[in-house]
Design a protein around this motif. Structure first.
Motif, PDB file in Angstrom:
ATOM      1  N   PRO A   1       0.803  -1.229   0.000  1.00  0.00           N
ATOM      2  CA  PRO A   1       0.000   0.000   0.000  1.00  0.00           C
ATOM      3  C   PRO A   1       0.844   1.291   0.000  1.00  0.00           C
ATOM      4  O   PRO A   1       0.359   2.330  -0.462  1.00  0.00           O
ATOM      5  N   LEU A   2       2.091   1.230   0.475  1.00  0.00           N
ATOM      6  CA  LEU A   2       2.972   2.407   0.380  1.00  0.00           C
ATOM      7  C   LEU A   2       3.418   2.603  -1.074  1.00  0.00           C
ATOM      8  O   LEU A   2       3.441   3.729  -1.581  1.00  0.00           O
TER       9      LEU A   2
ATOM     10  N   VAL B   1       1.691   1.803  -3.571  1.00  0.00           N
ATOM     11  CA  VAL B   1       0.500   2.308  -4.259  1.00  0.00           C
ATOM     12  C   VAL B   1       0.257   3.780  -3.909  1.00  0.00           C
ATOM     13  O   VAL B   1      -0.094   4.594  -4.768  1.00  0.00           O
ATOM     14  N   ALA B   2       0.481   4.122  -2.653  1.00  0.00           N
ATOM     15  CA  ALA B   2       0.205   5.488  -2.203  1.00  0.00           C
ATOM     16  C   ALA B   2       1.056   6.514  -2.951  1.00  0.00           C
ATOM     17  O   ALA B   2       0.604   7.634  -3.198  1.00  0.00           O
TER      18      ALA B   2
ATOM     19  N   LEU C   1      -8.452   4.154  -9.890  1.00  0.00           N
ATOM     20  CA  LEU C   1      -7.074   3.649  -9.938  1.00  0.00           C
ATOM     21  C   LEU C   1      -7.143   2.134  -9.949  1.00  0.00           C
ATOM     22  O   LEU C   1      -7.828   1.524  -9.126  1.00  0.00           O
ATOM     23  N   SER C   2      -6.431   1.541 -10.911  1.00  0.00           N
ATOM     24  CA  SER C   2      -6.428   0.090 -11.057  1.00  0.00           C
ATOM     25  C   SER C   2      -4.982  -0.349 -11.229  1.00  0.00           C
ATOM     26  O   SER C   2      -4.246   0.246 -12.025  1.00  0.00           O
ATOM     27  N   LEU C   3      -4.565  -1.358 -10.494  1.00  0.00           N
ATOM     28  CA  LEU C   3      -3.141  -1.711 -10.538  1.00  0.00           C
ATOM     29  C   LEU C   3      -2.927  -3.155 -10.142  1.00  0.00           C
ATOM     30  O   LEU C   3      -3.787  -3.806  -9.555  1.00  0.00           O
ATOM     31  N   GLN C   4      -1.732  -3.627 -10.481  1.00  0.00           N
ATOM     32  CA  GLN C   4      -1.309  -4.965 -10.062  1.00  0.00           C
ATOM     33  C   GLN C   4       0.020  -4.858  -9.331  1.00  0.00           C
ATOM     34  O   GLN C   4       0.929  -4.160  -9.794  1.00  0.00           O
ATOM     35  N   ASN C   5       0.157  -5.562  -8.210  1.00  0.00           N
ATOM     36  CA  ASN C   5       1.421  -5.638  -7.484  1.00  0.00           C
ATOM     37  C   ASN C   5       2.246  -6.741  -8.128  1.00  0.00           C
ATOM     38  O   ASN C   5       1.887  -7.910  -8.033  1.00  0.00           O
ATOM     39  N   ARG C   6       3.350  -6.389  -8.789  1.00  0.00           N
ATOM     40  CA  ARG C   6       4.130  -7.382  -9.525  1.00  0.00           C
ATOM     41  C   ARG C   6       5.407  -7.788  -8.797  1.00  0.00           C
ATOM     42  O   ARG C   6       5.894  -8.890  -8.979  1.00  0.00           O
TER      43      ARG C   6
ATOM     44  N   SER D   1       8.287  -6.902  -5.281  1.00  0.00           N
ATOM     45  CA  SER D   1       8.520  -6.245  -3.992  1.00  0.00           C
ATOM     46  C   SER D   1       9.662  -5.241  -4.108  1.00  0.00           C
ATOM     47  O   SER D   1      10.515  -5.332  -4.988  1.00  0.00           O
TER      48      SER D   1
END
Lengths: 162, 150
Positions: B62-63, B65-66, B85-90, B92
């Motif tokens: 979330p950081l 993303v923020a 807002l639309s996103l994928q965490n890919r 680290s």
């Protein structure tokens, strides 16, 4: 034992609703969050500035939304990795959790002092094969409303459990 | 943030003013505190490395993303706002790594009286390691017509 991470017990929970969460938007909480993000937008800190630009009062940073709903947790109810507390929905899934993705529509501006509710539903569970083995993609959809019962945001969150 | 960007100022293909952030362990501590997040992988080095196999403590998703959201709201505030807002965490990120957010305007449209701009973004670290691909929509104000005294 089973060769699938996704049990029929877990599968049967798709469509289950999460008990409604409530939370009040407090300026001190979202300001601490904004400072931790190095986000010094005056709409979050300067009420006169916000009002001069047509906002009712201080604006909540949109990405603070999910954090409004956190209840306090008992430390002795945390999982060994420090997450959790009384889970809204206890889906039997592998223990290691990572964020997958999110999609949020911010319908209305959310303000300091707003009282929000969140209604969530377990939208989907899918077993997938990744670079480091099998995992389950968990999707929750949450609808947020304010004290006037207006929908302020709709959010879909996915999580990887492996 | 004194110079408000207007709908008329934006052209498809324009770059969004870039954002950067290099999270420190101090910043990560404050972020976990501000989000009531007890997850050990963000502060407990022996746990993150020894139990979960990460190379270091892990920057909170979330950081990551923020700072994308901050890049967008820095661009459109105060009179424009983030609509979706639309996103994928890919991947680290770890403390001390620079996160770089870049975006491009891909469409402009008017819908229900609102002036909307669609943006595609990436958050990267290192030599182009993609952390997050994202799409976003922001609303922007129109310039006041000439002669209104505004």
């Amino acid at each position: 034992m089973s060769d699938t991470l996704l049990t029929s017990e877990a599968r049967a929970m798709v469509g289950s609703t999460v008990p409604q969460l409530r939370g009040t938007v407090y300026r001190k909480e979202f300001q601490r969050w904004a400072r931790a993000v190095n986000d010094h937008n005056p709409l979050y800190f300067d009420e006169a500035y916000a009002q001069a630009h047509g906002y009712r009062t201080l604006v909540m940073p949109p990405l603070f939304l999910r954090h409004v709903m956190h209840d306090s947790v008992r430390l002795d109810e945390l999982r060994p990795d420090g997450t959790g507390g009384p889970s809204a929905l206890d889906v039997p899934l592998p223990p290691k959790r990572m964020a997958g993705g999110e999609q949020t529509t911010f319908v209305e501006v959310i303000y300091d002092g707003d009282v929000l509710t969140a209604d969530g539903v377990l939208k989907d569970l899918t077993e997938k094969e990744g670079r480091s083995g099998a995992f389950v993609l968990v999707v929750f959809e949450t609808t947020y409303r304010n004290q006037d019962d207006a929908v302020v945001a709709i959010s879909s969150h996915s999580m990887i459990a492996r | 943030m004194s110079d408000q960007v207007h709908f008329e100022d934006v052209t498809v293909g324009d770059a969004v003013p870039a954002g950067t952030e290099t999270p420190s362990q101090l910043q990560m501590f404050f972020f976990s505190a501000a989000t009531y997040n007890g997850h050990r992988i963000h502060y407990d080095h022996p746990f993150a490395v020894g139990v979960e196999g990460h190379p270091d403590v892990v920057v909170q998703g979330p950081l990551q993303v923020a700072v994308i959201a901050r890049t967008l709201t820095d661009w459109v505030s105060p009179d424009g706002r983030l609509v979706s807002l639309s996103l994928q965490n890919r991947a680290s990120a770890y403390p001390g790594e620079e996160l770089r957010i870049q975006g491009t305007v891909v469409a402009k449209r008017e819908e229900d009286g609102r002036c909307l701009v669609d943006v595609e973004l990436t958050e990267e670290k290192g030599e182009g390691v993609l952390l997050i691909p994202a799409t976003a929509t922001v609303s922007l104000p129109r310039r006041a017509p000439v002669g209104t005294g505004a």
